[in-house]
Write a protein that holds these residues in place. Sequence first.
Motif, PDB file in Angstrom:
ATOM      1  N   UNK A  42       0.966  -1.145  -0.359  1.00  0.00           N
ATOM      2  CA  UNK A  42       0.293   0.328  -0.174  1.00  0.00           C
ATOM      3  C   UNK A  42       0.695   1.274  -0.042  1.00  0.00           C
ATOM      4  N   UNK A  43       0.525   2.048  -0.718  1.00  0.00           N
ATOM      5  CA  UNK A  43       1.169   3.769  -0.452  1.00  0.00           C
ATOM      6  C   UNK A  43       0.047   5.160  -0.995  1.00  0.00           C
ATOM      7  N   UNK A  44       0.559   6.070  -1.538  1.00  0.00           N
ATOM      8  CA  UNK A  44       0.023   6.758  -1.067  1.00  0.00           C
ATOM      9  C   UNK A  44      -0.763   7.938   0.109  1.00  0.00           C
ATOM     10  N   UNK A  45      -1.286   8.484   0.141  1.00  0.00           N
ATOM     11  CA  UNK A  45      -1.979   9.083   0.944  1.00  0.00           C
ATOM     12  C   UNK A  45      -3.364   9.609   1.276  1.00  0.00           C
ATOM     13  N   UNK A  46      -3.852   9.300   2.174  1.00  0.00           N
ATOM     14  CA  UNK A  46      -5.695   9.352   2.081  1.00  0.00           C
ATOM     15  C   UNK A  46      -6.226  10.610   3.019  1.00  0.00           C
ATOM     16  N   UNK A  47      -7.447  10.599   2.719  1.00  0.00           N
ATOM     17  CA  UNK A  47      -7.770  11.242   4.019  1.00  0.00           C
ATOM     18  C   UNK A  47      -8.640  10.721   4.632  1.00  0.00           C
ATOM     19  N   UNK A  48      -8.690  11.168   5.527  1.00  0.00           N
ATOM     20  CA  UNK A  48      -9.873  10.662   6.242  1.00  0.00           C
ATOM     21  C   UNK A  48     -10.825  11.372   7.309  1.00  0.00           C
ATOM     22  N   UNK A  49     -11.998  11.235   7.539  1.00  0.00           N
ATOM     23  CA  UNK A  49     -12.193  12.481   7.842  1.00  0.00           C
ATOM     24  C   UNK A  49     -13.375  11.620   9.338  1.00  0.00           C
ATOM     25  N   UNK A  50     -13.784  12.243  10.443  1.00  0.00           N
ATOM     26  CA  UNK A  50     -14.595  11.938  11.864  1.00  0.00           C
ATOM     27  C   UNK A  50     -15.309  13.610  11.568  1.00  0.00           C
ATOM     28  N   UNK A  51     -16.100  12.928  12.673  1.00  0.00           N
ATOM     29  CA  UNK A  51     -17.100  13.600  13.022  1.00  0.00           C
ATOM     30  C   UNK A  51     -17.179  13.880  14.289  1.00  0.00           C
ATOM     31  N   UNK A  52     -16.392  14.736  14.681  1.00  0.00           N
ATOM     32  CA  UNK A  52     -16.704  16.294  16.020  1.00  0.00           C
ATOM     33  C   UNK A  52     -16.542  15.141  16.957  1.00  0.00           C
ATOM     34  N   UNK A  53     -14.998  14.394  17.026  1.00  0.00           N
ATOM     35  CA  UNK A  53     -14.167  13.576  17.633  1.00  0.00           C
ATOM     36  C   UNK A  53     -12.708  13.812  18.097  1.00  0.00           C
ATOM     37  N   UNK A  54     -12.267  15.389  17.535  1.00  0.00           N
ATOM     38  CA  UNK A  54     -10.869  16.284  17.967  1.00  0.00           C
ATOM     39  C   UNK A  54     -11.526  16.519  19.196  1.00  0.00           C
ATOM     40  N   UNK A  55     -10.545  16.142  19.881  1.00  0.00           N
ATOM     41  CA  UNK A  55     -10.647  16.709  21.298  1.00  0.00           C
ATOM     42  C   UNK A  55      -9.981  15.810  22.677  1.00  0.00           C
ATOM     43  N   UNK A  56      -9.802  16.703  23.443  1.00  0.00           N
ATOM     44  CA  UNK A  56      -8.542  15.946  24.478  1.00  0.00           C
ATOM     45  C   UNK A  56      -8.998  14.315  25.134  1.00  0.00           C
ATOM     46  N   UNK A  57     -10.126  13.441  24.460  1.00  0.00           N
ATOM     47  CA  UNK A  57     -10.266  12.577  25.417  1.00  0.00           C
ATOM     48  C   UNK A  57     -10.677  10.964  24.064  1.00  0.00           C
ATOM     49  N   UNK A  68       0.381   3.823  13.952  1.00  0.00           N
ATOM     50  CA  UNK A  68       0.278   2.298  13.923  1.00  0.00           C
ATOM     51  C   UNK A  68       0.064   1.569  12.594  1.00  0.00           C
ATOM     52  N   UNK A  69      -0.961   2.374  12.185  1.00  0.00           N
ATOM     53  CA  UNK A  69      -1.707   1.974  10.344  1.00  0.00           C
ATOM     54  C   UNK A  69      -0.164   2.597   9.704  1.00  0.00           C
ATOM     55  N   UNK A  70       0.735   3.490  10.079  1.00  0.00           N
ATOM     56  CA  UNK A  70       1.067   3.939   9.321  1.00  0.00           C
ATOM     57  C   UNK A  70       2.933   3.050   9.126  1.00  0.00           C
ATOM     58  N   UNK A  71       3.032   2.614  10.365  1.00  0.00           N
ATOM     59  CA  UNK A  71       3.727   2.088  10.504  1.00  0.00           C
ATOM     60  C   UNK A  71       3.950   0.677  10.188  1.00  0.00           C
ATOM     61  N   UNK A  72       2.685   0.183  10.087  1.00  0.00           N
ATOM     62  CA  UNK A  72       2.809  -0.739   9.189  1.00  0.00           C
ATOM     63  C   UNK A  72       2.375  -1.534   8.021  1.00  0.00           C
ATOM     64  N   UNK A  73       2.548   0.282   7.816  1.00  0.00           N
ATOM     65  CA  UNK A  73       2.371   0.521   6.078  1.00  0.00           C
ATOM     66  C   UNK A  73       3.609   1.601   5.684  1.00  0.00           C
ATOM     67  N   UNK A  74       4.925   2.045   5.425  1.00  0.00           N
ATOM     68  CA  UNK A  74       5.815   2.743   5.404  1.00  0.00           C
ATOM     69  C   UNK A  74       5.332   3.836   4.346  1.00  0.00           C
ATOM     70  N   UNK A  75       4.891   3.555   3.231  1.00  0.00           N
ATOM     71  CA  UNK A  75       4.949   4.168   2.372  1.00  0.00           C
ATOM     72  C   UNK A  75       3.010   4.830   2.167  1.00  0.00           C
ATOM     73  N   UNK A  76       2.523   4.892   3.220  1.00  0.00           N
ATOM     74  CA  UNK A  76       0.826   5.691   3.255  1.00  0.00           C
ATOM     75  C   UNK A  76       1.513   6.703   4.519  1.00  0.00           C
ATOM     76  N   UNK A  77       0.289   8.198   4.565  1.00  0.00           N
ATOM     77  CA  UNK A  77       0.610   8.526   4.734  1.00  0.00           C
ATOM     78  C   UNK A  77      -1.255   9.377   5.089  1.00  0.00           C
ATOM     79  N   UNK A  78      -2.200   8.737   6.578  1.00  0.00           N
ATOM     80  CA  UNK A  78      -3.108   9.430   6.825  1.00  0.00           C
ATOM     81  C   UNK A  78      -3.620  10.584   7.244  1.00  0.00           C
ATOM     82  N   UNK A  79      -4.400  11.335   7.026  1.00  0.00           N
ATOM     83  CA  UNK A  79      -4.222  12.753   7.191  1.00  0.00           C
ATOM     84  C   UNK A  79      -5.790  13.114   7.468  1.00  0.00           C
ATOM     85  N   UNK A  80      -5.658  13.072   8.905  1.00  0.00           N
ATOM     86  CA  UNK A  80      -7.161  12.928   9.711  1.00  0.00           C
ATOM     87  C   UNK A  80      -7.510  14.474   9.749  1.00  0.00           C
TER      88      UNK A  80
END
Length: 433
Positions: A42-57, A68-80
């Motif tokens: 696997x390789x390349x950059x993907x966008x991952x979108x959540x719904x109101x979940x970016x907070x301290x918790x 962890x996913x990027x470590x398993x797939x070094x050629x992948x970048x996930x933009x959250x």
Amino acid sequence: MKIRSTLAVGLAAATALALTACTGGAAGGGEDAGPVDTSGELSGTIEFQTWSLKNEKFTPYFEELIAAFEKEHPDVKVDWIDQPGDGYQDKILSQANSNTLPDVLNLPPDIAFPLVKAGKLLDLDKADPGLKELYNAGGWDAYSNYSGVEGTYGLPWYLGSDASWWNLAAVQPYGITEGNLPSTTDEWLDTAEKVATDSDGKVQLVSSMPGLDTFVAAGLPVMEADGTFAFNTPEAEAIVQKYADAYAAGAMPAEALTGSYAGNAEMFLQGKVAYTTGGPGFAGDLRTKAPTLADTSVATARPGTPPLFVQGINISNDSENKETALAFAKFLTNEENQVEFAILTGGGFAPGTAGGADEVVSAVQADLEPAQADAMALMFESLPKAKATPFQWTGDMSTYFNQQIALAIKGDMTPKDALDKIVDYANQNRIDQ
């Protein structure tokens, strides 16, 4: 964090056809839908979108999971990307119309609907036919039952349900104890009528009108296979009549039939009724808002088929890197990662996988007060048989339903006439046509 309530489904319906026209999408997963192989490099950059979940918790959880996913797939970048709670549906539709949907995104079944109709989401049945057995059956069905469309368009992520809550101190003088609490809708309504009669209307156990979920809970079919509403049946009439009988006996507050209704949970907290429904977190509300009720209240399983509240993970059918997107979606929603997320919610939500619930219960129950731990266990036990209300049921339909059912409960209309009018209204306002 709260289960996201249904958001302006009528808006989704109104824009679905326009969305299809603007994008040129085909209904369902699109003409090129087929197996997606995630087993290779696997390789390349993907966008991952959540719904109101970016907070301290939750931010540390997602950052660690992505790492962890990027470590398993070094050629992948996930933009959250995280979108705010308000206006989420509008944002999703705007992204779809402008062909800027993220590769992986979080949609409940109703908000996913216009995208499914427009061919904007990946059909997971075709992408990976072996996925179904890994997830909660009701959650999977919630993304599979789109009338007129074949396929499944979401992976169940986190799930919720609720329980019945009883004020034992209020009902014990009338022979009702924890050992003989009613376990079916019929038994509950019969008990409510008896207690109301014996208490001269002082103790009321019917804290809300029936809803479409009442019929679902009773195991009654509410729709035909083609998406036509069809719950105007003798069985449904009998349920409405039982509510009317209970109301006539004084088992139900009059305000529950009016626009001033504050909700059954609030009425329970105020001591106006001795029964309500609520999730595990309701135990906390009792402790903080009505401490005198906390020690006399007990939770039991909802009668019949329990309700199911669903959040899922979806793949954009426009993604240029479906292999990486699907691999990340499967990683995000695998049992291990879902269990960790559910533990982080304190057991307020269950994993959307077929297993893992026991691990969550074991991990968090020691930190909860007994009532909340019991309610959580009940909710988790109910999930394998829980069912979601059909996505086609809109807020407008619910409002009309309440208006007509209120008349039937008061005796101003027969249950048959009320149900016939509601079904006719619902079918004239279907969002999937």
